[in-house]
Design an enzyme around this catalytic site. Sequence first.
Site, PDB file in Angstrom:
ATOM      1  N   LYS A 123      68.869  -4.527 -13.021  1.00 48.42           N
ATOM      2  CA  LYS A 123      67.856  -4.618 -14.325  1.00 48.42           C
ATOM      3  C   LYS A 123      68.371  -3.310 -14.898  1.00 48.42           C
ATOM      4  CE  LYS A 123      64.042  -1.725 -13.879  1.00 48.42           C
ATOM      5  NZ  LYS A 123      64.076  -0.539 -14.906  1.00 48.42           N
ATOM      6  N   ASN A 124      68.704  -2.327 -14.399  1.00 47.42           N
ATOM      7  CA  ASN A 124      69.183  -1.051 -15.120  1.00 47.42           C
ATOM      8  C   ASN A 124      70.656  -0.942 -15.623  1.00 47.42           C
ATOM      9  OD1 ASN A 124      66.801  -0.424 -14.691  1.00 47.42           O
ATOM     10  ND2 ASN A 124      67.154   1.458 -13.239  1.00 47.42           N
ATOM     11  N   ARG A 174      60.816   2.000 -22.205  1.00 43.53           N
ATOM     12  CA  ARG A 174      61.215   2.986 -22.831  1.00 43.53           C
ATOM     13  C   ARG A 174      62.687   2.545 -22.956  1.00 43.53           C
ATOM     14  NH1 ARG A 174      60.136   7.248 -22.102  1.00 43.53           N
ATOM     15  NH2 ARG A 174      62.368   7.969 -21.555  1.00 43.53           N
ATOM     16  N   CYS A 213      55.680   8.363 -19.316  1.00 44.07           N
ATOM     17  CA  CYS A 213      55.153   7.531 -18.607  1.00 44.07           C
ATOM     18  C   CYS A 213      54.673   7.992 -17.025  1.00 44.07           C
ATOM     19  CB  CYS A 213      56.198   6.192 -18.243  1.00 44.07           C
ATOM     20  SG  CYS A 213      57.472   6.940 -16.866  1.00 44.07           S
ATOM     21  N   ARG A 227      59.644  12.774 -19.548  1.00 45.27           N
ATOM     22  CA  ARG A 227      60.861  11.426 -19.892  1.00 45.27           C
ATOM     23  C   ARG A 227      61.157  11.672 -21.430  1.00 45.27           C
ATOM     24  NH1 ARG A 227      60.629   6.211 -16.868  1.00 45.27           N
ATOM     25  NH2 ARG A 227      63.041   6.546 -16.996  1.00 45.27           N
ATOM     26  N   ASP A 233      64.953   6.412  -7.406  1.00 47.88           N
ATOM     27  CA  ASP A 233      64.598   4.985  -7.535  1.00 47.88           C
ATOM     28  C   ASP A 233      64.177   4.389  -6.100  1.00 47.88           C
ATOM     29  OD1 ASP A 233      66.117   3.798 -10.570  1.00 47.88           O
ATOM     30  OD2 ASP A 233      64.440   5.157 -10.206  1.00 47.88           O
ATOM     31  N   ARG A 273      58.339  -5.883 -13.693  1.00 49.16           N
ATOM     32  CA  ARG A 273      59.059  -5.480 -14.573  1.00 49.16           C
ATOM     33  C   ARG A 273      60.616  -5.428 -14.017  1.00 49.16           C
ATOM     34  NH1 ARG A 273      57.388  -0.003 -17.326  1.00 49.16           N
ATOM     35  NH2 ARG A 273      59.469  -0.559 -18.223  1.00 49.16           N
TER      36      ARG A 273
HETATM   37  C1  EPZ Z   1      67.237   5.862 -15.670  1.00 57.62           C
HETATM   38  O1  EPZ Z   1      66.328   6.361 -16.535  1.00 57.62           O
HETATM   39  C2  EPZ Z   1      66.704   4.595 -14.847  1.00 57.62           C
HETATM   40  N1  EPZ Z   1      66.278   3.741 -15.739  1.00 57.62           N
HETATM   41  C3  EPZ Z   1      65.413   4.808 -14.034  1.00 57.62           C
HETATM   42  O2  EPZ Z   1      65.321   3.908 -13.181  1.00 57.62           O
HETATM   43  C4  EPZ Z   1      65.913   6.087 -13.026  1.00 57.62           C
HETATM   44  O3  EPZ Z   1      65.028   6.493 -12.370  1.00 57.62           O
HETATM   45  C5  EPZ Z   1      66.617   7.408 -13.840  1.00 57.62           C
HETATM   46  O4  EPZ Z   1      67.839   6.783 -14.834  1.00 57.62           O
HETATM   47  C6  EPZ Z   1      67.417   8.302 -12.856  1.00 57.62           C
HETATM   48  O5  EPZ Z   1      68.225   7.776 -12.196  1.00 57.62           O
HETATM   49  C7  EPZ Z   1      67.083   2.887 -16.682  1.00 57.62           C
HETATM   50  O6  EPZ Z   1      68.375   2.883 -16.424  1.00 57.62           O
HETATM   51  C8  EPZ Z   1      66.496   2.043 -17.442  1.00 57.62           C
HETATM   52  P1  EPZ Z   1      67.382  10.036 -16.942  1.00 57.62           P
HETATM   53  P2  EPZ Z   1      66.533   7.470 -17.367  1.00 57.62           P
HETATM   54  O7  EPZ Z   1      67.888  10.391 -18.439  1.00 57.62           O
HETATM   55  O8  EPZ Z   1      67.761   7.270 -18.048  1.00 57.62           O
HETATM   56  C9  EPZ Z   1      65.248  14.224 -18.001  1.00 57.62           C
HETATM   57  C10 EPZ Z   1      63.371   2.378 -12.623  1.00 57.62           C
HETATM   58  O9  EPZ Z   1      62.444   2.673 -11.714  1.00 57.62           O
HETATM   59  N2  EPZ Z   1      65.708  13.970 -19.424  1.00 57.62           N
HETATM   60  O10 EPZ Z   1      68.714  10.047 -16.027  1.00 57.62           O
HETATM   61  O11 EPZ Z   1      65.493   7.612 -18.608  1.00 57.62           O
HETATM   62  C11 EPZ Z   1      64.261  13.208 -17.585  1.00 57.62           C
HETATM   63  O12 EPZ Z   1      63.020  13.479 -17.878  1.00 57.62           O
HETATM   64  C12 EPZ Z   1      63.677   3.277 -13.599  1.00 57.62           C
HETATM   65  O13 EPZ Z   1      64.198   1.667 -12.580  1.00 57.62           O
HETATM   66  C13 EPZ Z   1      65.689  14.949 -20.419  1.00 57.62           C
HETATM   67  O14 EPZ Z   1      65.035  16.017 -20.056  1.00 57.62           O
HETATM   68  O15 EPZ Z   1      66.669   8.676 -16.580  1.00 57.62           O
HETATM   69  C14 EPZ Z   1      64.487  13.264 -16.049  1.00 57.62           C
HETATM   70  O16 EPZ Z   1      63.826  14.292 -15.467  1.00 57.62           O
HETATM   71  C15 EPZ Z   1      62.651   4.597 -13.535  1.00 57.62           C
HETATM   72  N3  EPZ Z   1      65.831  14.819 -21.624  1.00 57.62           N
HETATM   73  C16 EPZ Z   1      66.012  13.514 -15.835  1.00 57.62           C
HETATM   74  O17 EPZ Z   1      66.239  14.013 -17.045  1.00 57.62           O
HETATM   75  C17 EPZ Z   1      66.494  13.505 -21.977  1.00 57.62           C
HETATM   76  O18 EPZ Z   1      67.016  13.361 -23.147  1.00 57.62           O
HETATM   77  C18 EPZ Z   1      66.793  12.237 -15.339  1.00 57.62           C
HETATM   78  O19 EPZ Z   1      66.368  11.285 -16.535  1.00 57.62           O
HETATM   79  C19 EPZ Z   1      66.901  12.816 -20.883  1.00 57.62           C
HETATM   80  C20 EPZ Z   1      66.648  12.874 -19.512  1.00 57.62           C
END
Ligand code: EPZ
Length: 425
Positions: free
Chosen positions: A22-23, A93, A117, A122, A309, A401
């Site tokens: 999915k990701n 998102r 969420c 996020r 995850d 999802r």
């Molecule tokens: C991706 O989300 C995945 N989703 C998530 O999978 C996964 O848990 C996550 O990466 C971490 O591996 C997809 O790929 C669609 P991040 P993403 O940006 O990109 C903070 C699932 O279950 N952050 O790596 O949104 C954020 O709050 C989903 O399949 C900022 O502060 O995650 C988090 O604490 C859930 N500012 C950390 O960084 C930003 O601009 C990592 O988030 C971006 C992120």
Amino acid sequence: MDKFLVRGGRPLHGKIEISGAKNSALPCLAATLLSEETVTLHNVPYVKDLITQRRLLEDLGATVLTPELRTHKVNARGVQVFEAPYELVKTMRASVLALGPLLARFGQAKVSLPGGCAIGTRPIDLHLRAFEQLGAVVSLESGDVVARAPKGRLTGAEVEFEKVTVTGTENVMMAASLADGRTTIRNAACEPEIDDLAELLNKMGARIRGAGTTEITIDGVETLGGAEHTIIPDRIETGTFLVAAAITGGEIEVKGCGPEHLGAVIAKLREAGVEIDELNQSTLLVRRSSAGLKACDVVTEPHPLFPTDMQAQYMALMTQAEGTSTIVETIFENRFMHASELVRLGADIQIHGNTAVVTGPSRLMGAKIQASDLRASASLVLAALCAEGETLIDRVYHIDRGYETIVRKLRSLGADIERITESPA
Ligand code: EPZ
């Protein structure tokens, strides 16, 4: 709202095929916006988030043909709308992944700022700051992110993320593919899905090097063409089924997976008493060892370390392990909501800030419980498969999802699970 009714206590046995990731499919579908030519993606998982992503592309003006359920032929020549509306973004998102491609190809993009969420606030501040470094002007207008490239095109830059962000890395990689000059991304995410996206972009004519490492270089090109690409297997679905075999005491042959993407998960499960044999480069045979499960601590970290995850699924397993384990969640600030539901089944879990302390083994007894997010719902299903008696899991739209035909796959392994669809009335 659909529910799952699970009668637990049955060891799972048999073979299952892993679906596409999915990701990876989500950013790869977004990347089709970068080209006027047709991009064909194979092995796209048939899950809710990808149905939403397809709808977004069509709302923007792209045409999406699915000659087969898991093959998407996308042509974005006709894109004339550069806005992802709140109604769509609030349900998924990952719609923010449209920002980079729209900005890069059309010099403008408007995407509703995704709310938080269940698992955390996020924010996307790191994405937006990176776009500004690429020459975009970004503003917030009535809840929407509005981004413009004043010169019509973005300009390559040095981008260093202060935190590892998966979709942030993907967004910048896509935006930089059509920018003038070179972009370097430092502290880039290294997840396999980044590498898969870069492989697609390079097939389309991009010039990306270093994907899968912490430093990625992108030399912008004038235009990107069409391509054909097969999405990698879903490593989190794979990990979930590895846990399913171990927690039920059965044996499962997991086919069509990518063991090389799951090094930290396989190592941790083996340490905890799960026997995992690599039958070949895409097949794992998994069972609980005769010595039983042993409590082992884990900390979630960016790839290649243990993925956040898989945290919820691992917690369900630790409820059946001998001893006390600590699970530290370092990526998201609120990703323990499955814990209280597992406690309702009889688990012994104490939460202290970002640390969960699990003591086992606990005898789990069926009860009514409720899913809160995608991976939490997988955790609850795993625990229900192990619990004695009936468990009714509410709000299973979360699991739809990201897990393709999860009920059919589990039933094929001997699970007693059924979906209860309530009539609208
Ligand atoms: C991706 O989300 C995945 N989703 C998530 O999978 C996964 O848990 C996550 O990466 C971490 O591996 C997809 O790929 C669609 P991040 P993403 O940006 O990109 C903070 C699932 O279950 N952050 O790596 O949104 C954020 O709050 C989903 O399949 C900022 O502060 O995650 C988090 O604490 C859930 N500012 C950390 O960084 C930003 O601009 C990592 O988030 C971006 C992120």
